[in-house]
Design a protein around this motif. Structure first.
Motif, PDB file in Angstrom:
ATOM      1  N   ASN A 654       0.919  -1.273  -0.087  1.00 48.71           N
ATOM      2  CA  ASN A 654      -0.072   0.211   0.027  1.00 48.71           C
ATOM      3  C   ASN A 654       0.804   1.070   0.281  1.00 48.71           C
ATOM      4  OD1 ASN A 654      -1.368   2.333   1.018  1.00 48.71           O
ATOM      5  ND2 ASN A 654      -3.035   0.808   1.837  1.00 48.71           N
ATOM      6  N   PRO A 655       0.845   2.287  -1.220  1.00 41.60           N
ATOM      7  CA  PRO A 655       1.632   3.166  -1.150  1.00 41.60           C
ATOM      8  C   PRO A 655       1.670   3.948   0.230  1.00 41.60           C
ATOM      9  CG  PRO A 655       0.866   2.787  -3.237  1.00 41.60           C
ATOM     10  CD  PRO A 655       0.081   1.827  -2.408  1.00 41.60           C
ATOM     11  N   LEU A 681       8.704  -3.110  -9.005  1.00 43.21           N
ATOM     12  CA  LEU A 681       7.482  -2.217  -9.045  1.00 43.21           C
ATOM     13  C   LEU A 681       7.510  -1.327 -10.321  1.00 43.21           C
ATOM     14  CD1 LEU A 681       7.403  -0.638  -5.481  1.00 43.21           C
ATOM     15  CD2 LEU A 681       6.136  -2.374  -6.589  1.00 43.21           C
ATOM     16  N   SER A 682       6.246  -0.819 -10.848  1.00 43.33           N
ATOM     17  CA  SER A 682       6.186  -0.159 -12.068  1.00 43.33           C
ATOM     18  C   SER A 682       6.643   1.528 -11.708  1.00 43.33           C
ATOM     19  CB  SER A 682       4.765  -0.143 -12.393  1.00 43.33           C
ATOM     20  OG  SER A 682       3.753   0.387 -11.553  1.00 43.33           O
ATOM     21  N   GLN A 683       6.687   2.143 -12.592  1.00 37.36           N
ATOM     22  CA  GLN A 683       7.212   3.564 -12.545  1.00 37.36           C
ATOM     23  C   GLN A 683       5.840   4.133 -11.835  1.00 37.36           C
ATOM     24  OE1 GLN A 683      10.189   4.995 -12.640  1.00 37.36           O
ATOM     25  NE2 GLN A 683       9.179   6.484 -11.457  1.00 37.36           N
ATOM     26  N   GLU A 684       4.717   3.749 -12.244  1.00 39.16           N
ATOM     27  CA  GLU A 684       3.408   4.348 -11.731  1.00 39.16           C
ATOM     28  C   GLU A 684       3.391   4.137 -10.454  1.00 39.16           C
ATOM     29  OE1 GLU A 684      -1.353   4.167 -12.426  1.00 39.16           O
ATOM     30  OE2 GLU A 684      -0.142   2.686 -13.735  1.00 39.16           O
ATOM     31  N   LYS A 685       3.694   2.800  -9.610  1.00 33.95           N
ATOM     32  CA  LYS A 685       3.666   2.559  -8.428  1.00 33.95           C
ATOM     33  C   LYS A 685       4.789   3.357  -7.633  1.00 33.95           C
ATOM     34  CE  LYS A 685       1.674  -0.097  -5.140  1.00 33.95           C
ATOM     35  NZ  LYS A 685       1.310  -1.614  -4.967  1.00 33.95           N
ATOM     36  N   LEU A 686       5.884   3.700  -8.253  1.00 37.40           N
ATOM     37  CA  LEU A 686       6.891   4.458  -7.416  1.00 37.40           C
ATOM     38  C   LEU A 686       6.666   5.521  -7.259  1.00 37.40           C
ATOM     39  CD1 LEU A 686      10.129   2.788  -8.741  1.00 37.40           C
ATOM     40  CD2 LEU A 686       9.515   2.891  -6.488  1.00 37.40           C
ATOM     41  N   ASP A 687       5.920   6.248  -8.441  1.00 31.12           N
ATOM     42  CA  ASP A 687       5.366   7.579  -8.269  1.00 31.12           C
ATOM     43  C   ASP A 687       4.369   7.697  -7.248  1.00 31.12           C
ATOM     44  OD1 ASP A 687       7.095   8.210 -10.416  1.00 31.12           O
ATOM     45  OD2 ASP A 687       5.625   8.212 -12.027  1.00 31.12           O
ATOM     46  N   HIS A 688       3.513   6.923  -7.297  1.00 28.82           N
ATOM     47  CA  HIS A 688       2.302   7.019  -6.018  1.00 28.82           C
ATOM     48  C   HIS A 688       3.103   7.012  -4.604  1.00 28.82           C
ATOM     49  CE1 HIS A 688      -1.740   5.388  -4.919  1.00 28.82           C
ATOM     50  NE2 HIS A 688      -1.219   6.503  -4.092  1.00 28.82           N
ATOM     51  N   HIS A 735      16.106  -0.977  11.460  1.00 30.47           N
ATOM     52  CA  HIS A 735      14.710  -1.664  11.267  1.00 30.47           C
ATOM     53  C   HIS A 735      14.528  -2.184   9.585  1.00 30.47           C
ATOM     54  CE1 HIS A 735      14.930   1.686  14.238  1.00 30.47           C
ATOM     55  NE2 HIS A 735      13.915   0.890  14.793  1.00 30.47           N
ATOM     56  N   LEU A 736      13.887  -3.249   9.540  1.00 31.35           N
ATOM     57  CA  LEU A 736      13.613  -3.756   8.253  1.00 31.35           C
ATOM     58  C   LEU A 736      12.165  -4.133   8.223  1.00 31.35           C
ATOM     59  CD1 LEU A 736      14.303  -4.994   5.412  1.00 31.35           C
ATOM     60  CD2 LEU A 736      14.809  -6.974   6.562  1.00 31.35           C
ATOM     61  N   ILE A 737      11.356  -3.333   7.144  1.00 29.99           N
ATOM     62  CA  ILE A 737       9.972  -3.544   7.131  1.00 29.99           C
ATOM     63  C   ILE A 737       9.723  -4.163   5.731  1.00 29.99           C
ATOM     64  CG2 ILE A 737       7.614  -2.378   7.120  1.00 29.99           C
ATOM     65  CD1 ILE A 737       9.005  -0.103   8.533  1.00 29.99           C
ATOM     66  N   LEU A 738       9.187  -5.304   5.832  1.00 25.82           N
ATOM     67  CA  LEU A 738       8.742  -6.227   4.753  1.00 25.82           C
ATOM     68  C   LEU A 738       7.171  -6.018   4.325  1.00 25.82           C
ATOM     69  CD1 LEU A 738      10.410  -9.448   5.605  1.00 25.82           C
ATOM     70  CD2 LEU A 738      11.290  -7.673   4.480  1.00 25.82           C
ATOM     71  N   HIS A 739       7.015  -5.215   3.144  1.00 22.44           N
ATOM     72  CA  HIS A 739       5.747  -5.039   2.596  1.00 22.44           C
ATOM     73  C   HIS A 739       5.768  -6.065   1.245  1.00 22.44           C
ATOM     74  CE1 HIS A 739       3.932  -1.336   4.620  1.00 22.44           C
ATOM     75  NE2 HIS A 739       5.275  -1.370   4.783  1.00 22.44           N
ATOM     76  N   LEU A 740       5.592  -7.316   1.842  1.00 28.73           N
ATOM     77  CA  LEU A 740       5.752  -8.312   0.603  1.00 28.73           C
ATOM     78  C   LEU A 740       4.582  -9.129   0.541  1.00 28.73           C
ATOM     79  CD1 LEU A 740       9.547  -9.388   1.081  1.00 28.73           C
ATOM     80  CD2 LEU A 740       8.468  -7.788  -0.994  1.00 28.73           C
ATOM     81  N   LYS A 741       4.354  -9.792  -0.573  1.00 31.75           N
ATOM     82  CA  LYS A 741       3.255 -10.907  -0.445  1.00 31.75           C
ATOM     83  C   LYS A 741       3.884 -12.040   0.360  1.00 31.75           C
ATOM     84  CE  LYS A 741       0.561 -13.652  -3.757  1.00 31.75           C
ATOM     85  NZ  LYS A 741       0.517 -14.322  -5.199  1.00 31.75           N
ATOM     86  N   ASN A 742       3.140 -12.650   1.094  1.00 30.58           N
ATOM     87  CA  ASN A 742       3.644 -13.872   1.785  1.00 30.58           C
ATOM     88  C   ASN A 742       4.809 -13.372   2.638  1.00 30.58           C
ATOM     89  OD1 ASN A 742       1.606 -15.515   0.803  1.00 30.58           O
ATOM     90  ND2 ASN A 742       2.810 -16.155  -0.882  1.00 30.58           N
ATOM     91  N   ALA A 743       4.914 -12.406   3.294  1.00 36.97           N
ATOM     92  CA  ALA A 743       6.167 -11.668   3.990  1.00 36.97           C
ATOM     93  C   ALA A 743       6.671 -12.566   4.972  1.00 36.97           C
ATOM     94  CB  ALA A 743       5.685 -10.421   4.583  1.00 36.97           C
ATOM     95  N   ARG A 744       5.821 -13.519   5.891  1.00 32.14           N
ATOM     96  CA  ARG A 744       6.418 -14.193   6.863  1.00 32.14           C
ATOM     97  C   ARG A 744       7.331 -15.310   6.241  1.00 32.14           C
ATOM     98  NH1 ARG A 744       1.871 -17.340   9.625  1.00 32.14           N
ATOM     99  NH2 ARG A 744       1.219 -15.102   9.939  1.00 32.14           N
ATOM    100  N   ASP A 745       6.906 -15.739   5.097  1.00 35.40           N
ATOM    101  CA  ASP A 745       7.805 -16.838   4.332  1.00 35.40           C
ATOM    102  C   ASP A 745       9.181 -16.391   3.906  1.00 35.40           C
ATOM    103  OD1 ASP A 745       5.643 -18.330   4.555  1.00 35.40           O
ATOM    104  OD2 ASP A 745       4.994 -17.947   2.402  1.00 35.40           O
ATOM    105  N   ASN A 746       9.357 -15.134   4.002  1.00 35.45           N
ATOM    106  CA  ASN A 746      10.577 -14.475   3.469  1.00 35.45           C
ATOM    107  C   ASN A 746      11.731 -14.125   4.515  1.00 35.45           C
ATOM    108  OD1 ASN A 746      10.587 -14.334   0.386  1.00 35.45           O
ATOM    109  ND2 ASN A 746       8.892 -13.179   1.009  1.00 35.45           N
ATOM    110  N   VAL A 747      11.077 -14.131   5.834  1.00 39.32           N
ATOM    111  CA  VAL A 747      11.998 -13.702   7.145  1.00 39.32           C
ATOM    112  C   VAL A 747      13.001 -14.725   7.258  1.00 39.32           C
ATOM    113  CG1 VAL A 747      11.919 -13.913   9.644  1.00 39.32           C
ATOM    114  CG2 VAL A 747       9.894 -12.968   8.341  1.00 39.32           C
ATOM    115  N   THR A 748      12.858 -16.114   6.603  1.00 37.69           N
ATOM    116  CA  THR A 748      13.996 -17.058   6.868  1.00 37.69           C
ATOM    117  C   THR A 748      15.276 -16.642   6.148  1.00 37.69           C
ATOM    118  OG1 THR A 748      13.073 -18.344   5.134  1.00 37.69           O
ATOM    119  CG2 THR A 748      12.689 -18.951   7.234  1.00 37.69           C
ATOM    120  N   LEU A 749      15.093 -15.669   5.044  1.00 37.36           N
ATOM    121  CA  LEU A 749      16.246 -15.048   4.114  1.00 37.36           C
ATOM    122  C   LEU A 749      17.050 -13.892   4.919  1.00 37.36           C
ATOM    123  CD1 LEU A 749      14.248 -15.227   0.692  1.00 37.36           C
ATOM    124  CD2 LEU A 749      15.779 -16.860   1.708  1.00 37.36           C
TER     125      LEU A 749
END
Length: 840
Positions: A654-655, A681-688, A735-749
């Motif tokens: 969410n922008p 991310l698309s340029q449109e999403k980054l601009d948002h 501080h590291l914030i994960l705005h990701l799909k299935n964010a919990r699954d990436n914590v192991t990385l």
């Protein structure tokens, strides 16, 4: 020229302070190297010493006014370009003829060693060194008379008197009183014998005209207080009844030795009986501005502009930078004067807020003028036009009308060098800061509570009778808003629950081989110090984050240090938390002085074994300094730098949420580090996202700070989650914030981070205040090596082993063999003697 100059030839430390008030002191190079130098000093090198050029330059750079060296050494220093006004010659009277014209013209003074004082001979030498000051150093153990000093003065020479011949007591036998020696040559044209005396500030601004007598001057030299001679009432000890006392900085004779100047630090309403600073009217210019700002620091009403400058350091910083830029752009004489005045106003406000006076600035200028080594004078890279614009973190700050936006990089397109630069934080000048805090730490270490109270008055602007409060804390000091109390209570429950689960309570027991049992068990660190930044701020959250793990770990003593407010109190919210966590002492002090007090202990402040907590660069430098002092025997939680966040966001983010997370970190300070790593991310999403940053930032009260931190912040574009997390692991954010799909699954990385915030509904704010995790985290990339503060930070582990005879029979030969291999016979013997005794 001075009537005499003292030579510190022994350990008469009681004389150094009075002597420094009437002129420089000569100290030997050995004494100078092994002891703190007097305020003003010359360094003398005897015939048996031969300092190298680097040593001499280092002395001069440290503020030594002159170096006095033998003829052979003088030639080398002259050839090396040491300025003549800093170079004096040490010369036996019989070797005057050996001095060449080059040497004679390249020194500004001569110390003449002579068996006895021969006025004709001294006069002859004085004519030979016509442009140099002459000081006579006789080889005698008896103190000189005032008539001898006057005779030498009459031919343009001064006497060198060892401190072993000087005294603060009346002149008698082999001792001459300092005041008598100083006044030996002064004359008065008044019938009462008094001396006209100009009293001025440390910066040379006149306060008034008074009179002095031999008796009053002697007392001022000895006590360091302003003492004068009233023509009607006798000795006049300034401020004795009014409270407007004076500290004497220096006492000088004029060129004709018939009048005196006192430079003083004036306390109270002022020097004049009309309660003005000066008898010649009100101060103007910089002294008036300094006085006004100092008054407003403590008395300016809340909401006034000056009060706002003092309360908001980043606003003041912005104004200084703005006015400096406008001064650089000014062209006409009128504009330059106008803009310079504005810059001086804001610069002096910065100085006053830090306890720095105009006298301190002038002292620094004088010290710099004495330096022999010089910097090239080039602009630092961040101010140079040649620096690469896309990496330069100090590019021109945006205006109030410009869009608040970050700088963008495509990770796959940057070079390895550019990638390394993206990972770097601002350079922390730790050595420079440590050198600044060391005098503060040393003073508290040596003088204890007295120094602590002085620094609290100087830096925190509060006069206290005592800096320590012990429980039980008075209920009225903990009265807080019920809503705030409820929030603190809930945060306490959550944080305690999480940290209590971390306690290492059970011993680890391992039988490494039959009959050999090894164990490890945890014990709390007995005494801990918790630093909570404060002053104008209220930070109960930091007190919770540090106090709770100390409490659940079982620390016996918890010393909580925080700067007092302007009225000398501590915020009731922090007081309440101190009560909740069972603080055993509360130290009302901040900065390096608080760290030093906890590290070394004072009569009232308990010494601690480990210091925790965030703080400004002064606090950080002090923590680094004391942890490396074996006399302190104290450790610290971790190195510290500016606060930072790294946000990884993909197409599901969410922008508005992403922008809010970036801004929550950017508002900490202009040096906060904010990084957005986008995943395909698309340029449109980054601009948002960038539009949300701009819109949300403008609604913040700390928008001026955000403008600066966001302008130095970056967006790093990546094509995959793996690439994004790899960059994050290299960056190692606080501080590291994960705005990701299935964010919990990436914590192991995640390999390197202070704390991870998983998913769109986990803002960093929750971890900062009340979710349960700790917000005292490693910054500046130290997440590669350090954990954040946790319960184990307040515990230490002890190992033990227990071996039976059968166990020793199996293990002993192994130990003995290894001990023999290392040549440690006693180690092997300690095993074999047991085996032999048991076998018999």
């Amino acid at each position: 020229m001075a009537t005499f100059i003292p030579l510190a030839d022994d350990q008469r430390s009681d004389l150094l302070e009075p002597l420094s008030r009437i002129g420089p002191i000569v100290v030997s190079s050995l004494l100078f190297s092994n002891h703190p130098p007097p305020k003003r000093c010359y360094v003398g090198v005897d015939d048996n010493s031969s300092p190298n050029l680097e040593e001499v330059v280092s002395w001069l750079d440290r503020g030594v006014e002159k170096v006095i060296v033998p003829l052979t050494c003088a030639k080398e220093l002259i050839a090396a370009g040491i300025p003549s006004d800093r170079l004096y010659l040490l010369l036996d009277v019989g070797n005057v003829s050996a001095v060449s014209d080059t040497v004679r013209n390249s020194v500004s003074g001569v110390f003449l060693k002579t068996p006895t004082i021969d006025l004709d001979l001294v006069s002859s030498v004085s004519k030979f060194f016509s442009s140099s000051a002459i000081y006579v150093l006789p080889e005698t153990t008896s103190a000189p008379t005032t008539s001898t000093i006057r005779e030498l003065q009459s031919i343009g020479a001064a006497l060198v008197i060892p401190t072993s011949q000087l005294t603060l007591a009346p002149t008698s036998g082999n001792y001459i009183n300092i005041g008598d020696a100083f006044l030996a040559s002064i004359v008065s044209d008044r019938s009462d014998g008094f001396f006209p005396t100009i009293v001025s500030t440390v910066t040379g601004h006149s306060l008034g005209l008074v009179y002095s007598s031999t008796e009053s001057i002697r007392e001022s030299i000895i006590t360091g207080k302003g003492v004068y001679q009233s023509r009607r009432h006798g000795l006049w000890r300034k401020g004795e009844t009014s409270g407007a006392t004076q500290e004497v900085i220096s006492i000088r004779l004029d060129c004709d030795s018939d009048s005196i100047e006192f430079r003083v630090l004036q306390h109270g309403a002022g020097f004049c009986h009309l309660n003005r600073q000066s008898c010649f009217g009100e101060a103007s210019g910089l002294p008036a501005l300094e006085s006004t700002l100092r008054s407003r620091l403590t008395q300016a009403p809340k909401g006034s502009y000056t009060r706002k400058l003092f309360d908001e350091p980043e606003l003041l910083r912005s104004k200084i930078m703005e006015e400096a830029d406008e001064l650089c752009r000014a062209t006409t004489k009128e504009d330059v004067a106008f803009e310079a005045a504005d810059l001086l106003y804001f610069a002096l406000a910065k100085c006053i807020s830090a306890g720095v006076t105009i006298a301190d600035i002038e002292q620094s200028l004088d010290a710099k003028a004495k330096r022999v080594t010089r910097r090239p004078g080039n602009a630092k890279p961040q101010w140079s036009k040649q620096i690469s614009a896309h990496i330069d973190e100090q590019k021109e700050l945006p205006t109030a009308d410009s869009r608040i936006r970050m700088r963008t990089y495509v990770l796959s397109e940057v070079s390895s060098d550019e990638r390394s630069k993206l990972l770097k934080r601002p350079v922390l000048k730790s050595e420079e800061m440590i050198s600044k805090v060391k005098p503060i730490v040393d003073e508290v270490r040596s003088r204890g509570d007295a120094a602590l109270l002085e620094f609290t008055a100087k830096f925190d602007k509060v006069q206290l009778a005592s800096t320590v409060i012990f429980p039980p804390f008075a209920p009225e000091t903990m009265q807080i808003d019920p809503t705030v109390k409820s929030a603190i209570d809930q945060a306490y429950i959550n944080i305690r629950k999480f940290h209590a689960a971390q306690v290492d309570g059970e011993a680890l027991v391992v039988e490494t081989m039959p009959g050999v049992v090894c164990s490890r068990f945890a014990r709390p660190i007995s005494r801990v110090g918790l630093y909570v930044p404060g002053g104008t701020a209220i930070l109960p959250s930091t007190a919770l984050m540090l106090g709770i793990p100390a409490q659940v770990a079982g620390c016996k003593e918890i010393v909580l240090a925080t700067p007092p407010r302007s009225d000398g109190s501590i915020s009731p919210e922090v007081m309440y938390v101190a009560h909740l966590v069972g603080a055993s002492a509360l130290l009302k002090a901040g900065g390096a002085q608080a760290v030093a007090a906890m590290a070394y202990g004072t009569k009232t402040v308990p010494k601690v074994d480990k210091i925790f907590g965030p703080g400004n660069q002064w606090v950080t430098a002090a923590k680094m300094l004391v942890q490396n002092d074996t006399d302190a025997l104290v450790s610290i939680d971790m190195p510290a730098g500016p606060s930072e966040v790294l946000v990884i966001a993909d197409h599901t983010s969410n922008p508005a949420f992403v922008a809010a997370d970036l801004l929550s970190q950017a508002e900490h300070g202009a040096d906060s580090q904010v990084v957005l790593v986008s995943v395909d991310l698309s340029q449109e999403k980054l601009d948002h996202i960038e539009k949300e940053v701009d819109v949300q930032a403008r609604a913040l009260s700390r928008v001026d700070i955000v403008r600066q931190s966001i302008a130095k912040s970056i967006i790093v574009k990546t094509s995959s989650v793996e690439e994004a997390i790899a960059f994050s692991n290299d960056y190692a954010p606080e501080h590291l914030i994960l705005h990701l799909k299935n964010a919990r699954d990436n914590v192991t990385l995640i390999d390197n981070a202070g704390s991870v915030f998983v998913g769109s509904y986990t803002p960093e704010s929750c971890g900062d205040y009340a979710s349960g995790t700790n917000h005292t985290l490693p910054t500046n990339g130290y997440a590669r090596q350090f954990s954040g503060v946790n319960t184990l930070s307040f515990q230490k582990h002890i190992t033990s082993q227990e071996i039976t005879f059968d166990g020793l029979k199996g293990l002993g030969p192994v130990v003995a063999t290894l001990a023999d291999c290392e040549g440690l016979e006693a180690h092997a013997h300690a095993v074999r003697i047991r085996l032999r005794a048991s076998s018999t």
